[in-house]
Design a protein around this motif. Sequence first.
Motif, short mmCIF file in Angstrom:
data_model
loop_
_atom_site.label_atom_id
_atom_site.label_comp_id
_atom_site.label_asym_id
_atom_site.label_seq_id
_atom_site.Cartn_x
_atom_site.Cartn_y
_atom_site.Cartn_z
N SER A 1 -9.61 -16.68 1.52
CA SER A 1 -10.07 -15.40 2.06
C SER A 1 -10.82 -15.58 3.37
O SER A 1 -10.86 -14.68 4.19
CB SER A 1 -10.96 -14.68 1.05
N ASP B 1 -5.29 -9.01 -8.22
CA ASP B 1 -4.70 -8.62 -6.93
C ASP B 1 -4.95 -9.70 -5.89
O ASP B 1 -4.05 -10.12 -5.17
CB ASP B 1 -5.32 -7.31 -6.42
N LYS C 1 -11.65 -8.57 2.58
CA LYS C 1 -12.06 -7.22 2.17
C LYS C 1 -11.60 -6.94 0.74
O LYS C 1 -12.32 -6.32 -0.05
CB LYS C 1 -11.47 -6.19 3.14
N ARG C 2 -10.39 -7.38 0.41
CA ARG C 2 -9.87 -7.17 -0.94
C ARG C 2 -10.73 -7.92 -1.95
O ARG C 2 -11.02 -7.42 -3.03
CB ARG C 2 -8.42 -7.67 -1.04
N GLN D 1 -13.94 -8.74 -1.66
CA GLN D 1 -15.24 -8.08 -1.80
C GLN D 1 -15.12 -6.84 -2.68
O GLN D 1 -15.98 -6.58 -3.54
CB GLN D 1 -15.80 -7.70 -0.43
N LYS D 2 -14.04 -6.09 -2.49
CA LYS D 2 -13.83 -4.88 -3.30
C LYS D 2 -13.66 -5.26 -4.77
O LYS D 2 -14.20 -4.61 -5.67
CB LYS D 2 -12.59 -4.14 -2.80
N ALA D 3 -12.91 -6.33 -5.02
CA ALA D 3 -12.68 -6.77 -6.40
C ALA D 3 -13.97 -7.26 -7.03
O ALA D 3 -14.26 -6.98 -8.20
CB ALA D 3 -11.61 -7.87 -6.43
N HIS E 1 -8.17 -9.32 5.96
CA HIS E 1 -7.68 -8.35 4.99
C HIS E 1 -7.95 -8.85 3.57
O HIS E 1 -8.40 -8.10 2.71
CB HIS E 1 -6.17 -8.14 5.19
N ASN F 1 0.82 -1.22 0.00
CA ASN F 1 0.00 0.00 0.00
C ASN F 1 0.85 1.27 0.00
O ASN F 1 0.53 2.25 -0.68
CB ASN F 1 -0.94 0.01 1.20
N ASN G 1 -16.91 -6.28 -6.45
CA ASN G 1 -17.77 -5.14 -6.75
C ASN G 1 -17.41 -4.48 -8.07
O ASN G 1 -18.20 -3.70 -8.61
CB ASN G 1 -17.71 -4.11 -5.61
N GLU G 2 -16.21 -4.76 -8.56
CA GLU G 2 -15.77 -4.16 -9.83
C GLU G 2 -16.20 -4.99 -11.04
O GLU G 2 -16.05 -4.55 -12.17
CB GLU G 2 -14.25 -4.00 -9.83
#
Length: 199
Positions: free
Chosen positions: A122, A184, A130-131, A133-135, A127, A28, A137-138
């Motif tokens: 996961s 990622d 969360k990554r 879930q974010k991916a 951590h 990060n 959503n894309e």
Amino acid sequence: MSPKHKDIYKNWQLLAEGEKQGLYECFNIFYDDLYRFGLSLYKNPELVKEGIHNLFLELWKIRHKLAEVQNIQQYTLTIYKRILYKTYQQLSAETQTGHLIDELSIEDMPAEPSYESILIASQHDEHMKKRLQKALNELSPRQKEIIRLRYFDAVSFKDIADQTGLSERTVYNTLHNAIKVLRDVICWVIIFKGSRAIH
């Protein structure tokens, strides 16, 4: 020492000790600078992203050597430039042979990464969850649908094509593009599995 350098040093030491959180934080902290630097050398965002991911996989692999590093940023950049060049060569070779893909049947396609392995891994790491879930959503609704059919319902490419009205090649390409979005997370799964194997 500036707050940023203190943060780098602290997390670099955690990385050297085999702590995944140190790896995540270094990723990060360095990402934006590495991305800008990579684009100054190669005007290819995908190449640069791939190079950054490969860099952190390499750092995790050689983490036992990192405690001795004096100039962390210079050390990281040196490895990064080498990896970027190597990645550039690999992608160039793939592009040159890319036209052969159209001659392959779906059955000849390389196996796609196991999406289930991402989900399983996961569940053991907040951590990473969360990554993931974010991916997710894309992804587009169509990509999510095909991933669900392929990985959760174990539907064949042919049957997915029948259900969605798409060609088998379009189904494969849509799945492949969705996996690229999740790249990622896949990288962190590889690291996660490697750390579990070591410990």
